[in-house]
Design an enzyme around this catalytic site. Structure first.
Site, short mmCIF file in Angstrom:
data_model
loop_
_atom_site.label_atom_id
_atom_site.label_comp_id
_atom_site.label_asym_id
_atom_site.label_seq_id
_atom_site.Cartn_x
_atom_site.Cartn_y
_atom_site.Cartn_z
CB CYS A 275 -0.95 -0.01 1.18
SG CYS A 275 -0.13 -0.18 2.76
CD GLU A 371 -3.22 0.76 -4.52
OE1 GLU A 371 -4.41 0.42 -4.54
OE2 GLU A 371 -2.52 0.72 -3.50
P1 NAD Z 1 -9.68 -6.04 -1.35
O1 NAD Z 1 -10.33 -4.76 -0.97
O2 NAD Z 1 -10.07 -6.70 -2.61
O3 NAD Z 1 -9.87 -7.15 -0.22
C1 NAD Z 1 -9.50 -6.91 1.13
C2 NAD Z 1 -10.32 -7.82 2.03
O4 NAD Z 1 -11.70 -7.43 1.95
C3 NAD Z 1 -10.29 -9.30 1.66
O5 NAD Z 1 -10.25 -10.07 2.85
C4 NAD Z 1 -11.63 -9.50 0.96
O6 NAD Z 1 -12.10 -10.83 1.02
C5 NAD Z 1 -12.52 -8.57 1.74
N1 NAD Z 1 -13.76 -8.16 1.08
C6 NAD Z 1 -14.11 -8.30 -0.22
N2 NAD Z 1 -15.34 -7.78 -0.42
C7 NAD Z 1 -15.77 -7.31 0.76
C8 NAD Z 1 -16.95 -6.63 1.20
N3 NAD Z 1 -17.93 -6.34 0.36
N4 NAD Z 1 -17.04 -6.26 2.49
C9 NAD Z 1 -16.04 -6.52 3.37
N5 NAD Z 1 -14.90 -7.15 3.02
C10 NAD Z 1 -14.75 -7.53 1.73
O7 NAD Z 1 -8.11 -5.71 -1.30
P2 NAD Z 1 -6.92 -6.65 -1.74
O8 NAD Z 1 -6.96 -6.71 -3.25
O9 NAD Z 1 -6.91 -7.89 -0.94
O10 NAD Z 1 -5.66 -5.79 -1.29
C11 NAD Z 1 -5.06 -4.81 -2.07
C12 NAD Z 1 -5.50 -3.42 -1.66
O11 NAD Z 1 -5.29 -3.24 -0.27
C13 NAD Z 1 -4.68 -2.33 -2.32
O12 NAD Z 1 -5.53 -1.28 -2.74
C14 NAD Z 1 -3.77 -1.84 -1.22
O13 NAD Z 1 -3.26 -0.52 -1.38
C15 NAD Z 1 -4.62 -1.99 -0.04
N6 NAD Z 1 -3.84 -2.08 1.18
C16 NAD Z 1 -3.86 -1.01 2.04
C17 NAD Z 1 -3.07 -1.04 3.18
C18 NAD Z 1 -3.08 0.12 4.15
O14 NAD Z 1 -2.66 -0.08 5.26
N7 NAD Z 1 -3.56 1.28 3.78
C19 NAD Z 1 -2.28 -2.15 3.46
C20 NAD Z 1 -2.29 -3.22 2.55
C21 NAD Z 1 -3.09 -3.16 1.42
#
Ligand code: NAD
Length: 467
Positions: A275, A371
């Site tokens: 991130c 991103e």
């Molecule tokens: P994502 O948003 O697709 O998924 C994250 C989590 O949310 C997963 O466990 C997923 O199963 C769950 N999820 C999916 N749909 C949902 C819903 N409707 N309600 C609640 N939960 C739901 O993200 P990803 O692709 O796993 O991760 C990548 C993203 O995460 C990137 O945008 C990255 O920048 C961000 N990220 C941010 C940080 C931070 O600290 N700011 C850290 C790591 C990653």
């Protein structure tokens, strides 16, 4: 094939069904994990609710002892955690070893924090005290880029404050979470920590559940919006750690070789799936060509391979969906600018992309504005410092940013103008459990880590007595 299970109400249990976990380096299934049904997710919330009164009645000191035991237990299985982490996530072993060590360190440090009663007034007429009480059941929702460490961003603060937990890992990286659950089953009273594993279909159930008091979510901005909408019905507390598009602004006076090396590392760690990675480099026009050449050289030299192979510097992307998405960014980059290193996927099994440097792109190009979350770094030229700060700040994201210069005072002045949660000078991606971390604008709401992060797992409760 090894089978991993769920932790519900103190027991490791089978799921309603199973799902295979794919190694992104060869696209082969190498483990099975329990997939929980909605009913099991409901059982996990009920177990956490049932465990809350006794857990929240324990003292902070009693709870910190158990958290420290968890840190010790992780240390005891560190090598196994690191190996499984590489196999489910793709990152090189060196990075996996570091992730496990950070996980342990975050739990250990957070366990030393305190939640003292604060006396706001104490005189002959009144006594006013402020307490920070736990909220109840916390749902911790985790992405796939740091599947173990991000649990450690949430678990120790939530538990130290007296809350109970339901953790939901990402479908592609559920194994290190299941291993952590095995340790938790041995250490914590039944129901204090629970895990559910899904196929991206139980997040909404947890964020809408009336018995969940808080959602601590890390993931994309797009999903973060859904979480916020879903939590609105019961006014749940929320911490959202979302996407970023961190800029690095390179001033005209840097040592090009040295700065290129640092920028390269900040951009390509974990195959760019960070991130807080440096995702767009703005370089002064006077050193633009030299910086592009240096970055391209580093990218061309990188060893891209299976993370389990010794010497690998960049592993595969974590999953097919991300692989397909990054391919669209490669296409866009080739049309918008000049690709001077990489630009292609590897002709082999696995989700491998060559580290890519693209120059002669600018704001408005998708590769700069969005991103990419993959191993592609756009390098953008600028003339004027005020103008570049305005361009950088025009983004809806505001997670981190950095300024690079031989003159730290000059760089600091620019860094203070960045609209983001963390502004670095002459570094990027430096974080730790004692420094609050959070995103500005659409990169998030609230902070994690340190006292400020711990407080987000509590409700302020004031006692105001007439004497
Ligand atoms: P994502 O948003 O697709 O998924 C994250 C989590 O949310 C997963 O466990 C997923 O199963 C769950 N999820 C999916 N749909 C949902 C819903 N409707 N309600 C609640 N939960 C739901 O993200 P990803 O692709 O796993 O991760 C990548 C993203 O995460 C990137 O945008 C990255 O920048 C961000 N990220 C941010 C940080 C931070 O600290 N700011 C850290 C790591 C990653």
């Amino acid at each position: 094939m090894k089978q991993y299970r769920l932790l519900i109400d103190g027991k490791m249990v089978d799921g309603a069904s199973d799902m295979a976990v794919i190694n992104p380096a060869n696209e082969e299934a190498f483990a099975q994990v329990a997939r929980s049904s909605e009913a099991q997710a409901g059982e996990a919330v009920s177990a956490a609710k049932k465990a809350f009164p006794a857990w929240s009645s324990m003292t902070v000191d009693e709870r910190r002892v158990l958290l420290t035991k968890l840190a010790d237990a992780i240390q005891g299985r560190a090598a196994e955690f690191a190996r499984v982490l590489t196999m489910e996530q793709g990152k090189p072993q060196s990075e996996a070893v570091a992730e496990v060590a950070y996980t342990e360190a975050f739990i250990r440090y957070t366990a030393t924090l305190d939640l003292p009663v604060e006396t706001l007034h104490s005189d002959t007429e009144k006594l006013v005290e402020l307490r920070r009480k736990p909220l109840g059941v916390v749902a911790a929702i985790i992405p796939w880029n740091f599947p173990l460490l991000i649990i450690a961003f949430k678990l120790p603060s939530a538990l130290l404050a007296g809350n109970t937990l339901v953790i939901k890992p990402s479908p592609t990286t559920p194994l290190t979470a299941a291993m952590l659950a095995e340790l938790c089953a041995e250490i914590f009273p039944a129901g204090v920590v629970n895990t559910v594993t899904d196929q991206n279909d139980l997040g909404g159930y947890l964020t809408a559940h009336p018995d969940v008091a808080k959602v601590s979510f890390t993931g994309s901005t797009e999903t973060g919006r859904k979480v916020m909408a879903s939590a609105a019905a019961t006014l749940k507390r929320l911490t959202l750690e979302l996407g970023g598009n961190d800029a690095g602004i390179v001033l005209d006076d840097v040592d090009v070789k040295d700065t290129a090396q640092k920028i390269y590392s900040a951009a390509f760690m974990n195959c760019g799936q960070v991130c807080l990675a440096l995702k767009r480099a703005y370089v002064h026009e006077s050193i633009y060509d030299a910086m592009c050449d240096e970055l391209a050289l580093l990218a061309k030299l990188a060893i891209v391979d299976d993370g389990l192979k010794q010497g690998t510097q960049i592993g595969p992307l974590n999953n097919r969906m991300q692989f397909e998405k990054v391919k669209t960014f490669l296409d866009d980059a080739a049309h918008a600018g000049h690709v001077i290193a990489g630009g292609k996927v590897k002709e082999r099994k696995g989700f491998f992309v060559e580290p890519t440097i693209v120059r002669d792109v600018t704001d408005g190009d998708r590769i700069v504005d969005e991103e990419q979350f993959g191993p592609i770094l756009p390098v953008i030229a600028y003339k004027n410092i005020d103008d570049v700060v305005e361009r950088v700040n025009a983004s809806d994201f505001g997670l981190g940013g950095s300024v690079w210069s031989r003159d730290p005072a000059r760089a600091k002045e620019v860094a203070l103008k960045l609209e983001c949660g963390t502004a670095w000078v002459n570094k990027h991606l430096d974080f730790g459990p004692d420094v609050p971390f959070g995103g500005a604008k659409q990169s998030g709401i609230g902070v994690e880590f340190a006292k400020e992060g711990l407080h987000e797992f509590t409700q302020v409760s004031v006692l105001n007595m007439a004497l």
